[in-house]
Design a protein around this motif. Structure first.
Motif, short mmCIF file in Angstrom:
data_model
loop_
_atom_site.label_atom_id
_atom_site.label_comp_id
_atom_site.label_asym_id
_atom_site.label_seq_id
_atom_site.Cartn_x
_atom_site.Cartn_y
_atom_site.Cartn_z
N GLY A 1 -12.18 -16.53 -4.56
CA GLY A 1 -12.43 -17.82 -3.25
C GLY A 1 -11.01 -18.32 -3.59
N ASP B 1 -13.88 -21.39 2.37
CA ASP B 1 -13.93 -20.76 0.61
C ASP B 1 -13.35 -21.45 -0.30
N GLY C 1 -12.42 -23.52 -3.54
CA GLY C 1 -13.53 -23.61 -4.27
C GLY C 1 -13.29 -25.05 -5.64
N GLN D 1 -18.43 -16.55 -9.41
CA GLN D 1 -18.34 -16.40 -8.33
C GLN D 1 -17.34 -15.67 -7.60
N GLN E 1 -4.38 -16.21 -1.61
CA GLN E 1 -5.71 -17.33 -1.77
C GLN E 1 -5.47 -18.82 -2.14
#
Length: 332
Positions: free
Chosen positions: A89, A149, A151, A86, A117
């Motif tokens: 995120g 975002d 995740g 990915q 993040q």
């Protein structure tokens, strides 16, 4: 004379107000579109699914979750060497046992994470957040909509964020949470402590997971963590319902970096989750031996026979003797 007709048998039922029937449909599986599993870390964590992680205190469960969060926020790839699946995120973390400023943040940064993040959710007056509270769950829904975002969500430990403690009520309380993470396409990592049941009273390592059985039954993946005498720690599969079966263990050591403990992954190993029961059994043997000695029994043959009758093996008994304090070993 008037003949009275026979009546039906006297089966009397009280008929109450009939509930409105629930609307329902029957679907053909042929009409369902198959979905690919959207892995973060193949075999361990996937978006829209729950991963459970259990282990004894100080086994490094929380440290693993911090390592995974650091990897996801930077797109660094995963412990067995696979590249990131990915783009980087955000991670939302709920942690009640570790301080955010003194523990979580410095460990996360030492693990290479991107602090921009990493998020946490605080209610007014730092009240507790409970996933079985509909209002709290609605807050989580709003947060994940505002931050699409996100995740990964980490709950450490899960039992600190649930008010229910019964099997059926836990399953019912989990239902809206499972729907939410599916809808929001989030990988949920939940940390669970092991319970205090002795190794003699469990059939598998899954029975050592603290709380109700739903904490093993509901996640798609459940992993346990234990360490061995060489100070190598092992992340082992307890349950894996989807994907390629992970065999063996993911081994690691804890080292110091920037004055913080961080994980150094060694690679695939041969340990299994049930090895943790053997380790527990050894600890139980040492505790039982000490109990017998302190009860005044100082005959070695008698003590060994009592431990043997409790199904401890000779190597376990010999090992237990070496673990005794010096003042106790003379007695045995």
């Amino acid at each position: 004379h008037t003949h009275r007709p026979r009546t039906a048998p006297a089966h009397r039922f009280r008929v109450g107000r009939q509930a409105k029937p629930t609307a329902w449909t029957v679907e053909r599986f042929a009409d369902i579109e198959p979905e690919e599993i959207d892995w973060l870390f193949e075999g361990y964590a996937a978006r829209g699914m729950i991963t459970g992680m259990s282990g004894e205190p100080d086994s490094a469960k929380s440290l693993i979750s911090v390592d995974w969060a650091a990897r996801y926020t930077t797109g660094r790839g995963w412990p067995e060497g696979s590249p990131a699946r990915q783009k980087p995120g955000k991670v939302l973390i709920f942690a009640t046992e570790d301080d955010a400023a003194a523990t979580i943040l410095p460990r996360f940064v030492a693990a290479g994470g991107n602090a921009e993040q990493l998020l946490r959710l605080r209610l007014d007056n730092d009240r507790g957040f409970y996933f079985d509270d509909p209002q709290h769950l609605d807050i989580l829904r709003q947060v994940t909509e505002q931050h699409p975002d996100i995740g990964m969500v980490i709950i450490d430990p899960i039992l600190e964020h649930l008010r229910v403690n019964k099997e059926q009520t836990t399953r019912e309380a989990y239902a809206p949470l499972r729907v939410l993470i599916k809808q929001r396409h989030i990988a949920l990592i939940q940390i669970v402590h092991t319970n205090k049941r002795s190794a003699d009273n469990v059939g598998s390592i899954g029975d050592k997971v603290g709380g109700v059985k739903a904490l093993v039954g509901l996640p798609r993946f459940v992993y346990s963590v234990h360490k061995t005498d060489d100070d190598i720690r092992h992340l082992c599969r307890v349950k894996q319902n989807v994907g390629r079966t992970i065999k063996g263990s993911m081994d690691f050591r804890i080292v110091e970096k920037a004055r913080q403990p961080v994980i150094t992954w060694i690679g695939l190993g041969t340990a299994t989750a049930n090895d943790a029961l053997t380790m527990t059994k050894k600890a139980d043997c040492a505790a039982k031996l000490l109990e017998l000695l302190r009860d005044g029994n100082n005959d070695s043959a008698t003590i060994r026979q009592e431990l043997t009758d409790l199904e401890f093996s000779k190597p376990q008994i010999d090992r237990a003797v070496t673990k005794l304090p010096d003042c106790e070993t003379v007695t045995c």
